[in-house]
Design a protein around this motif. Structure first.
Motif, short mmCIF file in Angstrom:
data_model
loop_
_atom_site.label_atom_id
_atom_site.label_comp_id
_atom_site.label_asym_id
_atom_site.label_seq_id
_atom_site.Cartn_x
_atom_site.Cartn_y
_atom_site.Cartn_z
N THR A 32 0.77 -1.13 0.12
CA THR A 32 0.07 -0.15 0.21
C THR A 32 0.77 1.31 -0.06
O THR A 32 0.50 2.14 -0.61
CB THR A 32 -1.04 0.13 1.12
OG1 THR A 32 -1.61 -1.37 1.11
CG2 THR A 32 -1.78 1.11 1.49
N ALA A 35 2.28 1.96 -3.34
CA ALA A 35 1.27 2.34 -4.44
C ALA A 35 1.04 3.98 -4.06
O ALA A 35 0.86 4.80 -4.99
CB ALA A 35 0.10 1.80 -4.02
N ALA A 42 -1.85 1.48 -8.88
CA ALA A 42 -2.86 0.72 -8.31
C ALA A 42 -4.28 0.92 -9.19
O ALA A 42 -4.54 2.10 -9.45
CB ALA A 42 -3.04 0.87 -6.79
N ARG A 50 -7.62 -1.33 -3.30
CA ARG A 50 -6.71 -1.21 -4.27
C ARG A 50 -6.37 -2.57 -4.98
O ARG A 50 -6.38 -3.80 -4.07
CB ARG A 50 -5.29 -0.87 -3.62
CG ARG A 50 -5.28 0.54 -3.44
CD ARG A 50 -3.81 1.06 -2.88
NE ARG A 50 -3.98 2.30 -2.56
CZ ARG A 50 -4.24 2.87 -1.49
NH1 ARG A 50 -4.66 2.26 -0.39
NH2 ARG A 50 -4.18 4.45 -1.44
N TYR A 52 -3.77 -4.57 -8.10
CA TYR A 52 -2.68 -4.50 -8.95
C TYR A 52 -2.64 -5.23 -10.03
O TYR A 52 -2.95 -6.42 -10.10
CB TYR A 52 -1.57 -4.62 -7.94
CG TYR A 52 -1.69 -3.71 -6.81
CD1 TYR A 52 -1.14 -2.72 -6.69
CD2 TYR A 52 -2.27 -4.41 -5.65
CE1 TYR A 52 -1.13 -1.78 -5.69
CE2 TYR A 52 -2.07 -3.57 -4.33
CZ TYR A 52 -1.91 -2.33 -4.45
OH TYR A 52 -1.70 -1.53 -2.92
#
Length: 73
Positions: A32, A35, A42, A50, A52
């Motif tokens: 996280t 991102a 993301a 989120r 990916y």
């Protein structure tokens, strides 16, 4: 492939933060942070979670994205 609303469906596989974390052997919170810092891109779900792109994550693991590792060295 389309949905009932005739909208195109994204065919690329998406990974959760936990799945990405397992691939890199880090904590999901680290994914996280990456991102948020712009190190990986993301996609946000409608619920705000989120996800990916699997192709991007695999490319990072294989070193196929130029400039990513050079910046940290």
């Amino acid at each position: 492939m389309t949905t009932d609303l005739n909208l195109p469906v994204e065919t690329e596989a998406l990974l959760t933060p936990s799945e990405v974390a397992a691939m890199f052997r880090v904590d999901p919170k680290t994914v996280t942070r990456w991102a948020k810092a712009g190190k990986i891109s993301a996609i946000r779900t409608l619920g705000g979670h989120r996800r990916y792109r699997e192709s991007e994550i695999r490319a990072l693991i294989n070193g196929d994205i130029p400039g990513q590792r050079e910046a940290s060295e």
